[in-house]
Scaffold this motif. Structure first.
Motif, PDB file in Angstrom:
ATOM      1  N   TYR A  18       0.806  -1.218   0.000  1.00 46.35           N
ATOM      2  CA  TYR A  18       0.000   0.000   0.000  1.00 46.35           C
ATOM      3  C   TYR A  18       0.845   1.277   0.000  1.00 46.35           C
ATOM      4  O   TYR A  18       0.306   2.377   0.135  1.00 46.35           O
ATOM      5  CB  TYR A  18      -0.923   0.012   1.225  1.00 46.35           C
ATOM      6  CG  TYR A  18      -2.010  -1.029   1.176  1.00 46.35           C
ATOM      7  CD1 TYR A  18      -3.130  -0.856   0.369  1.00 46.35           C
ATOM      8  CD2 TYR A  18      -1.896  -2.197   1.933  1.00 46.35           C
ATOM      9  CE1 TYR A  18      -4.138  -1.815   0.324  1.00 46.35           C
ATOM     10  CE2 TYR A  18      -2.895  -3.166   1.892  1.00 46.35           C
ATOM     11  CZ  TYR A  18      -4.009  -2.967   1.084  1.00 46.35           C
ATOM     12  OH  TYR A  18      -4.994  -3.919   1.039  1.00 46.35           O
ATOM     13  N   HIS A  21      -0.142   3.715  -2.599  1.00 46.02           N
ATOM     14  CA  HIS A  21      -1.484   4.207  -2.256  1.00 46.02           C
ATOM     15  C   HIS A  21      -1.377   5.309  -1.196  1.00 46.02           C
ATOM     16  O   HIS A  21      -2.027   6.368  -1.315  1.00 46.02           O
ATOM     17  CB  HIS A  21      -2.328   3.041  -1.728  1.00 46.02           C
ATOM     18  CG  HIS A  21      -3.663   3.444  -1.178  1.00 46.02           C
ATOM     19  ND1 HIS A  21      -4.796   3.561  -1.951  1.00 46.02           N
ATOM     20  CD2 HIS A  21      -4.041   3.779   0.096  1.00 46.02           C
ATOM     21  CE1 HIS A  21      -5.818   3.937  -1.187  1.00 46.02           C
ATOM     22  NE2 HIS A  21      -5.382   4.074   0.051  1.00 46.02           N
ATOM     23  N   HIS A  25      -2.386   9.238  -1.983  1.00 41.13           N
ATOM     24  CA  HIS A  25      -3.460   9.922  -1.243  1.00 41.13           C
ATOM     25  C   HIS A  25      -2.903  10.933  -0.244  1.00 41.13           C
ATOM     26  O   HIS A  25      -3.580  11.919   0.076  1.00 41.13           O
ATOM     27  CB  HIS A  25      -4.363   8.888  -0.568  1.00 41.13           C
ATOM     28  CG  HIS A  25      -5.224   8.149  -1.549  1.00 41.13           C
ATOM     29  ND1 HIS A  25      -6.465   8.595  -1.940  1.00 41.13           N
ATOM     30  CD2 HIS A  25      -4.995   7.007  -2.263  1.00 41.13           C
ATOM     31  CE1 HIS A  25      -6.973   7.759  -2.836  1.00 41.13           C
ATOM     32  NE2 HIS A  25      -6.102   6.791  -3.049  1.00 41.13           N
ATOM     33  N   GLU A 385      -4.991  -1.422   9.132  1.00 43.89           N
ATOM     34  CA  GLU A 385      -5.952  -1.956   8.162  1.00 43.89           C
ATOM     35  C   GLU A 385      -7.176  -1.048   8.016  1.00 43.89           C
ATOM     36  O   GLU A 385      -7.686  -0.840   6.922  1.00 43.89           O
ATOM     37  CB  GLU A 385      -6.381  -3.360   8.621  1.00 43.89           C
ATOM     38  CG  GLU A 385      -7.107  -4.163   7.568  1.00 43.89           C
ATOM     39  CD  GLU A 385      -7.413  -5.578   8.053  1.00 43.89           C
ATOM     40  OE1 GLU A 385      -8.372  -6.156   7.533  1.00 43.89           O
ATOM     41  OE2 GLU A 385      -6.705  -6.072   8.950  1.00 43.89           O
ATOM     42  N   LYS A 387      -7.289   2.058   8.344  1.00 40.32           N
ATOM     43  CA  LYS A 387      -6.945   3.417   7.915  1.00 40.32           C
ATOM     44  C   LYS A 387      -6.367   3.448   6.500  1.00 40.32           C
ATOM     45  O   LYS A 387      -5.596   4.345   6.162  1.00 40.32           O
ATOM     46  CB  LYS A 387      -5.918   4.006   8.907  1.00 40.32           C
ATOM     47  CG  LYS A 387      -6.511   4.378  10.259  1.00 40.32           C
ATOM     48  CD  LYS A 387      -7.278   5.679  10.158  1.00 40.32           C
ATOM     49  CE  LYS A 387      -7.717   6.196  11.511  1.00 40.32           C
ATOM     50  NZ  LYS A 387      -8.401   7.487  11.392  1.00 40.32           N
ATOM     51  N   ILE A 388      -6.709   2.478   5.690  1.00 40.88           N
ATOM     52  CA  ILE A 388      -6.177   2.459   4.315  1.00 40.88           C
ATOM     53  C   ILE A 388      -6.993   3.366   3.404  1.00 40.88           C
ATOM     54  O   ILE A 388      -6.450   4.180   2.661  1.00 40.88           O
ATOM     55  CB  ILE A 388      -6.151   1.018   3.767  1.00 40.88           C
ATOM     56  CG1 ILE A 388      -5.172   0.158   4.574  1.00 40.88           C
ATOM     57  CG2 ILE A 388      -5.761   1.023   2.285  1.00 40.88           C
ATOM     58  CD1 ILE A 388      -5.232  -1.324   4.239  1.00 40.88           C
ATOM     59  N   TYR A 389      -8.316   3.236   3.484  1.00 38.94           N
ATOM     60  CA  TYR A 389      -9.195   4.008   2.600  1.00 38.94           C
ATOM     61  C   TYR A 389      -9.830   5.145   3.405  1.00 38.94           C
ATOM     62  O   TYR A 389     -10.592   4.907   4.345  1.00 38.94           O
ATOM     63  CB  TYR A 389     -10.247   3.092   1.981  1.00 38.94           C
ATOM     64  CG  TYR A 389      -9.608   1.976   1.184  1.00 38.94           C
ATOM     65  CD1 TYR A 389      -9.043   2.228  -0.071  1.00 38.94           C
ATOM     66  CD2 TYR A 389      -9.507   0.685   1.713  1.00 38.94           C
ATOM     67  CE1 TYR A 389      -8.418   1.215  -0.783  1.00 38.94           C
ATOM     68  CE2 TYR A 389      -8.884  -0.332   1.004  1.00 38.94           C
ATOM     69  CZ  TYR A 389      -8.337  -0.061  -0.247  1.00 38.94           C
ATOM     70  OH  TYR A 389      -7.703  -1.057  -0.949  1.00 38.94           O
ATOM     71  N   LEU A 390      -9.472   6.375   3.032  1.00 43.03           N
ATOM     72  CA  LEU A 390      -9.850   7.543   3.826  1.00 43.03           C
ATOM     73  C   LEU A 390     -10.560   8.584   2.973  1.00 43.03           C
ATOM     74  O   LEU A 390     -10.507   8.555   1.736  1.00 43.03           O
ATOM     75  CB  LEU A 390      -8.588   8.179   4.442  1.00 43.03           C
ATOM     76  CG  LEU A 390      -7.732   7.298   5.354  1.00 43.03           C
ATOM     77  CD1 LEU A 390      -6.431   8.013   5.690  1.00 43.03           C
ATOM     78  CD2 LEU A 390      -8.488   6.937   6.625  1.00 43.03           C
ATOM     79  N   ASP A 391     -11.203   9.517   3.642  1.00 44.21           N
ATOM     80  CA  ASP A 391     -11.819  10.668   2.991  1.00 44.21           C
ATOM     81  C   ASP A 391     -10.751  11.748   2.850  1.00 44.21           C
ATOM     82  O   ASP A 391     -10.437  12.456   3.806  1.00 44.21           O
ATOM     83  CB  ASP A 391     -12.987  11.152   3.864  1.00 44.21           C
ATOM     84  CG  ASP A 391     -13.589  12.454   3.362  1.00 44.21           C
ATOM     85  OD1 ASP A 391     -13.186  12.927   2.273  1.00 44.21           O
ATOM     86  OD2 ASP A 391     -14.448  13.015   4.067  1.00 44.21           O
ATOM     87  N   ASP A 392     -10.165  11.859   1.670  1.00 39.73           N
ATOM     88  CA  ASP A 392      -9.040  12.773   1.471  1.00 39.73           C
ATOM     89  C   ASP A 392      -9.408  14.236   1.676  1.00 39.73           C
ATOM     90  O   ASP A 392      -8.534  15.082   1.899  1.00 39.73           O
ATOM     91  CB  ASP A 392      -8.451  12.597   0.062  1.00 39.73           C
ATOM     92  CG  ASP A 392      -7.755  11.250  -0.103  1.00 39.73           C
ATOM     93  OD1 ASP A 392      -7.394  10.649   0.925  1.00 39.73           O
ATOM     94  OD2 ASP A 392      -7.587  10.806  -1.256  1.00 39.73           O
ATOM     95  N   HIS A 398      -2.803   9.835   5.764  1.00 33.73           N
ATOM     96  CA  HIS A 398      -1.774   9.356   4.836  1.00 33.73           C
ATOM     97  C   HIS A 398      -0.648  10.381   4.689  1.00 33.73           C
ATOM     98  O   HIS A 398       0.522  10.016   4.613  1.00 33.73           O
ATOM     99  CB  HIS A 398      -2.373   9.015   3.474  1.00 33.73           C
ATOM    100  CG  HIS A 398      -3.203   7.761   3.487  1.00 33.73           C
ATOM    101  ND1 HIS A 398      -2.887   6.670   4.273  1.00 33.73           N
ATOM    102  CD2 HIS A 398      -4.336   7.422   2.813  1.00 33.73           C
ATOM    103  CE1 HIS A 398      -3.784   5.718   4.078  1.00 33.73           C
ATOM    104  NE2 HIS A 398      -4.674   6.148   3.201  1.00 33.73           N
TER     105      HIS A 398
END
Length: 630
Positions: A18, A21, A25, A385, A387-392, A398
């Motif tokens: 990741y 990624h 991000h 795990e 905190k991989i996909y966040l609201d940028d 990140h």
């Protein structure tokens, strides 16, 4: 200690997948923050300090002192009694790397008025009393930079043995995993640094050669599988774990600037003071039970988190890695950020060209773009795990993941998303001192210096390569007295900060002067001045104070602090490092063999504790308390 996420930590192989990624991000998150607050002006000049403490137990019966591994419980108790009960509580407590460490800060930042300087020591005293009140009998709170017998058998309470051959995060020969804070961030960082590097970290500190020190000084390590024998250098103290660096304590100050331009200007100017203040605050001469030939922890902590592979360190050709990286991720800064600093950026700067182009295309100027693109050559070391996909748009984890694991002398800190916090800079090189009086003196000195730099539009910039040379000198034994440091001669001439950020100011007709802008000076000359060479920082600060409206009590307090700095710089007072060396040298059990026994360590820290608590005077370190105006 940076970002503290909760959740399920990923191992290095999972984190590595990741990495792109997180970088991708992280840049989007930075751009979102920047675009929202780049025009923000007139934030109040706020500031605050961070003091790190060790929890130690004094075992008088056995003449031993140990690090107490209950920092988590102490922290929870302090937070329950403090901020969780009262949001306006005057102190805040945070975890640190060691399970024997805690960090204390003021509950609210200090403001721009001079009277705030009179409250710093009082707040530090509150912190010390608060934390001390929840400790067990025979336990005490120590503000020492490095525990002299860190990594020696039985240095923790309760005692744990290292696990070099079993499953564990550090696999150290000396430092048990139980001495690491139980929050998963810290063990994950430790394990992933080792896995990414492909071997344990390697720390070699030159040993102080006393009359009876073996020559060559070579250690044998019974549980070594061969790695230590290959890594340990003759005449050096060998250490092999992140805890030997991150398990030390320091003193840091963060400033909120009025605007992004002012923050960048302060970042650059203060960077030149990092080696000077580190040498002045030198307090860590002992490592793993031995007397070393250095006085500061910086190189130790730099090596302790050096996750670079052999390829990145230039030991083998680049095949699987993208970059040759010249420094550890804990080191001095690599580029100035203000237009004034551009022409002094004379060291090689490794950057991610794709990220740099992305930032430039998004409207970020060259200097800020290359700074971020340099930070982002690193991989994330700790990822959860959840905190991989966040609201940028509304999160910055990140970005902070990489920002907070580039541990440099200065840190440039964008505002958190959707907060009323402004652009900040963090001053990070100072070692922590024994007493609240000393720590307050160092904090007030550097804060006062920022006020003077901004008020008089001073320019202390020199080529960044010279700052790096100063960093090396600053760590040497007795650098305050014996070291010579590159420093700017005329601080009133040169690049007017031009806080409008215009790049033309960088080319202010100064290029022809070149090397004549700076010269080698002693710290005494830099701080106290020398006729015909430099007017001195203390005289400049005194001039500033004379022109300010300051109440008598505050003025007295500030002058006492400046007096301590002045006398440390002149050699009239010792640094903590020198004082500790002299104590050990005169100890009846010391055999002039560079070894610090349990008894020596106990007597030294018992003395330190008495001085900290005001039970004993120490005029050679602090001066005469009668004249402190306290």
């Amino acid at each position: 200690m940076g970002l503290l996420s909760k959740g399920s930590p990923l191992n290095w192989e999972e984190t590595k997948k990741y990495a792109d990624h997180v970088r991708k991000h992280g840049i989007v998150q930075f751009l979102n923050i920047y675009n929202k607050v780049k025009e923000r002006q007139k934030d109040v000049l706020l500031w605050g300090d961070e003091v790190e403490y060790m929890l130690i137990e004094m075992d008088e019966k056995n003449g031993k002192v140990r690090l107490v591994l209950n920092g988590g419980e102490v922290l929870e108790t302090l937070q329950d009694k403090g901020e969780k009960t009262n949001p306006n509580h005057p102190t805040l407590w945070r975890p640190e790397y060691g399970s024997y460490m805690i960090e204390g800060t003021p509950g609210q930042p200090y403001g721009g008025t001079m009277s705030e300087f009179n409250t710093v020591e009082d707040n530090m005293g509150k912190r010390r009393r608060e934390a001390s009140s929840v400790l067990n009998k025979n336990e005490t709170l120590a503000t020492i930079t490095s525990f002299p017998r860190l990594g020696c058998p039985g240095f923790t309470q309760p005692e744990y043995k290292p696990t070099p051959v079993e499953k564990g995060v550090s696999k150290s020969l000396f430092f048990p995993d139980e001495a690491i804070n139980r929050h998963p961030r810290f063990s994950t960082l430790t394990r992933n640094i080792r896995h990414r590097r492909g071997e344990k970290v390697v720390i070699n500190v030159p040993i102080f050669k006393d009359k009876c020190t073996p020559s060559p000084f070579v250690e044998k390590f019974p549980e070594d599988d061969g790695e230590a024998a290959r890594a340990a250098l003759p005449d050096h103290i060998y250490m092999d774990a992140m805890g030997f660096g991150m398990g030390n304590c320091c003193l840091q100050v963060t400033f909120q600037a009025c605007s992004i331009e002012e923050a960048r200007y302060l970042y650059d100017q203060l960077a030149t003071f990092c080696p000077i203040m580190m040498a002045l605050s030198a307090a860590s001469p002992f490592y793993r039970g031995y007397v070393s030939d250095i006085d500061c922890r910086w190189g130790v902590i730099s090596a302790s988190v050096d996750d670079r592979t052999g390829e990145e360190r230039g030991l083998e050709p680049l095949k699987t890695n993208k970059f040759r990286i010249l420094k550890s991720r804990y080191d001095s800064i690599d580029s100035y950020l203000s237009s004034c600093g551009d022409r002094y950026n004379d060291i090689d700067l490794t950057i991610d060209e794709e990220i740099n182009k992305q930032l430039l295309d998004a409207g970020i100027d060259k200097l800020l773009a290359q700074h971020i693109a340099h930070l982002f050559i690193r991989d994330p070391l700790s990822l959860f795990e959840e905190k991989i996909y966040l609201d940028d748009e509304n999160e910055s984890d990140h970005f902070e993941n990489l920002q907070s694991t580039n541990w440099q002398t200065m840190r440039f800190k964008p505002p958190p998303p959707n907060s009323d916090i402004g652009w900040r800079v963090e001053f990070r090189p100072m070692e922590v001192q024994l007493t609240d009086f000393e720590n307050s003196a160092f904090v007030v000195f550097i804060v006062l210096l920022t006020r003077v730099i901004l008020s008089y539009k001073l320019d202390f910039l020199i080529p960044l390569s010279k700052v790096d040379e100063n960093m090396k000198v600053a760590q040497k034994r007795n650098a305050v007295q014996e070291g010579m440091f590159y420093f700017r001669k005329d601080i009133y001439k040169g690049c007017n900060p031009a806080l409008d950020g215009s790049s033309s100011a960088a080319q202010n007709g100064l290029d022809s002067e070149g090397d004549n802008e700076y010269t080698l000076m002693s710290i005494d000359t830099i701080i106290n001045g020398k006729e015909g060479i430099f007017q001195g920082l203390i005289p400049i600060l005194n001039c500033y104070l004379e022109n300010m409206e300051v109440d008598v009590d505050t003025r007295c307090t500030i002058l006492n602090y400046l007096k301590l700095i002045k006398r440390r710089a002149s050699g009239e007072l010792m640094t903590m490092a020198k004082w500790m060396r002299e104590f050990v040298d005169k100890h009846p059990q010391y055999k002039q063999d560079s070894v610090i026994t349990d008894r020596i360590n106990y007597d030294l820290l018992r003395k330190c504790d008495s001085i900290t608590k005001g039970e004993e005077r120490c005029p050679e370190l602090i001066g005469d308390p009668v004249n402190r105006g306290k």
